[in-house]
Design a protein around this motif. Sequence first.
Motif, short mmCIF file in Angstrom:
data_model
loop_
_atom_site.label_atom_id
_atom_site.label_comp_id
_atom_site.label_asym_id
_atom_site.label_seq_id
_atom_site.Cartn_x
_atom_site.Cartn_y
_atom_site.Cartn_z
N ARG A 1 0.85 -1.19 0.00
CA ARG A 1 0.00 0.00 0.00
C ARG A 1 0.89 1.24 0.00
O ARG A 1 1.94 1.27 0.65
CB ARG A 1 -0.92 0.01 1.22
N GLY A 2 0.43 2.28 -0.69
CA GLY A 2 1.25 3.47 -0.85
C GLY A 2 1.54 4.21 0.44
O GLY A 2 2.59 4.84 0.58
N TYR B 1 3.92 -4.71 -6.27
CA TYR B 1 2.92 -3.86 -6.92
C TYR B 1 2.10 -3.14 -5.85
O TYR B 1 1.63 -3.76 -4.89
CB TYR B 1 2.04 -4.70 -7.84
N ILE C 1 -1.14 -1.18 -4.68
CA ILE C 1 -2.57 -1.12 -5.02
C ILE C 1 -3.31 -0.23 -4.03
O ILE C 1 -2.84 0.00 -2.91
CB ILE C 1 -3.19 -2.53 -5.04
N ASP C 2 -4.50 0.23 -4.46
CA ASP C 2 -5.33 1.00 -3.53
C ASP C 2 -6.36 0.08 -2.89
O ASP C 2 -6.31 -1.15 -3.05
CB ASP C 2 -5.98 2.18 -4.26
N HIS D 1 -6.88 -1.41 -7.45
CA HIS D 1 -6.39 -0.77 -8.67
C HIS D 1 -4.88 -0.60 -8.57
O HIS D 1 -4.36 -0.22 -7.52
CB HIS D 1 -7.06 0.59 -8.88
N VAL E 1 -1.58 1.18 -8.78
CA VAL E 1 -1.18 2.59 -8.77
C VAL E 1 0.33 2.79 -8.91
O VAL E 1 0.79 3.90 -9.15
CB VAL E 1 -1.66 3.30 -7.48
N GLY E 2 1.09 1.71 -8.77
CA GLY E 2 2.54 1.85 -8.90
C GLY E 2 3.27 0.53 -8.75
O GLY E 2 2.66 -0.50 -8.45
N GLU F 1 4.69 5.25 -1.45
CA GLU F 1 4.21 6.09 -2.54
C GLU F 1 5.23 7.14 -2.98
O GLU F 1 5.15 7.66 -4.10
CB GLU F 1 2.90 6.77 -2.13
N THR G 1 4.90 5.31 -10.99
CA THR G 1 3.46 5.28 -11.29
C THR G 1 3.15 4.87 -12.72
O THR G 1 2.02 4.46 -13.02
CB THR G 1 2.84 6.67 -11.01
N ASP H 1 -9.66 -2.65 -14.46
CA ASP H 1 -8.30 -2.20 -14.14
C ASP H 1 -7.86 -2.58 -12.72
O ASP H 1 -7.05 -1.88 -12.10
CB ASP H 1 -8.16 -0.69 -14.33
N ARG H 2 -8.37 -3.69 -12.23
CA ARG H 2 -7.91 -4.21 -10.94
C ARG H 2 -6.82 -5.25 -11.18
O ARG H 2 -6.88 -6.02 -12.13
CB ARG H 2 -9.07 -4.86 -10.18
#
Length: 447
Positions: free
Chosen positions: A144-145, A170, A172-173, A177, A179-180, A197, A202, A235-236
């Motif tokens: 997580r970011g 990876y 994800i949110d 999704h 995110v980076g 993050e 990204t 986009d998941r």
Amino acid sequence: MQKDTLFATLETAVTAGDKQSARATLELAHPADIAEAICEFTAQQAVHYLSLLSLPDHAVLFGYLTPHAQAEIAREMSRNDLAALFSQMEADERADLFNRLSEEDQHTLLPGLAQAEREDVRRLASYPEETAGALMTSDYATLRGHWPVRKALKKLRLEAPDKETIYQTYVIDANRHLVGTLSLRELILANPDRLVEELMRTEVVHTQVDEDQEVVAKKIRHYDLLALPVLDAEDRLVGIVTYDDAMDAAVEEATEDAQKSASVAKLDAPMNQVTGWELYRKRVFWLVLLVFGSLLSGAGIAYFEDTIAKYVALVFFMPLLVGSGGNAGSQSAALMVRALATGEVAMKDWAKVLGRECLVAGALGLTMAVAVFALGWFRGGVEIAWVVAFAMVSVVMAGSLIGLCLPFILSRVKLDPATASGPLVTTIVDATGVLIYFGFATTILGL
């Protein structure tokens, strides 16, 4: 250890009832070498040898077996043993194996799996063959970011034994999704208090779950990736395709293209294990079809029967000319099929490639015409020599252009361009060559 040596050692040990020696041999050899030797045994014998290994080692070795051997061995295993093996296998490998089992065996196996494994197998096995979804694994690491690096490293340390790779993670949110992305190296070198993050990239190269596996392999090769994240329609993040799996897919695609280039349908098993009936079934359709295609050449010869009767010397040069056209066509087709497969050439390049091929084919035809002109003069006089020379230029150019254009045409109508190689091009060029050759002969000789 060489395959033959390993095979002989295992066979001797088991025949003598020396399980300890057989187990020691299996533990010392590399799983890839063991798998190659195991494939030489019957499925029943293979089950016996594999039972000598611990379950984790058994699962690792099973991943090195050919798909055909995996399916054959799995059918010989009990439900409990197979369920235990599934629990230790990589997610993508067990999904592939599940798809190779009969529907009856699938229904028998599923109750023996834990619920999480059962759902994972069902999900991965549901994607169409030769797509990113069928190729991907669900064993990947996510972060997580808002986590600090310290927490991210702790999580990776705990999850590492169960993940296929942690070298690339990876981000994800809350809705999964993507995110980076962040490499393990970047995490290790970062300040423990920095947030993920702040370090992540990204702009992430990714693929969709329904993308063709050939495209997936190209992306991994082009961007030099260890793994490629796979996204669903929303986009998941649903999985990753690792480099080794992409390489296996590329080899599979290349093998299929090579078989199609010889007008052979895709084989369902390795050449040393395929049945005679399957070989017959995969080859007969095109051979019968090409027989009727070859009738065009016979019809052309019959049409020019009077020309042949008056100038019998023309027959001497027919195999030479027709063969040269077929060879030139096969060369062009092989080059174009490979260029289309690797992405070196696209449909928009057709005019440019066609113009260049006209020049090259013309030069090749003129060179070969010079070579056969003297032979034509010697065998039938100056008129025959000119017939052979003009026909050689035209046949080589026609063959080259047919070999070039056919893959483009097949690609345009959504068929595999590899089908255009070999026998198909040769059959078409043969008929065209006969018409060109005797057409020149009739015109030049004034018949």
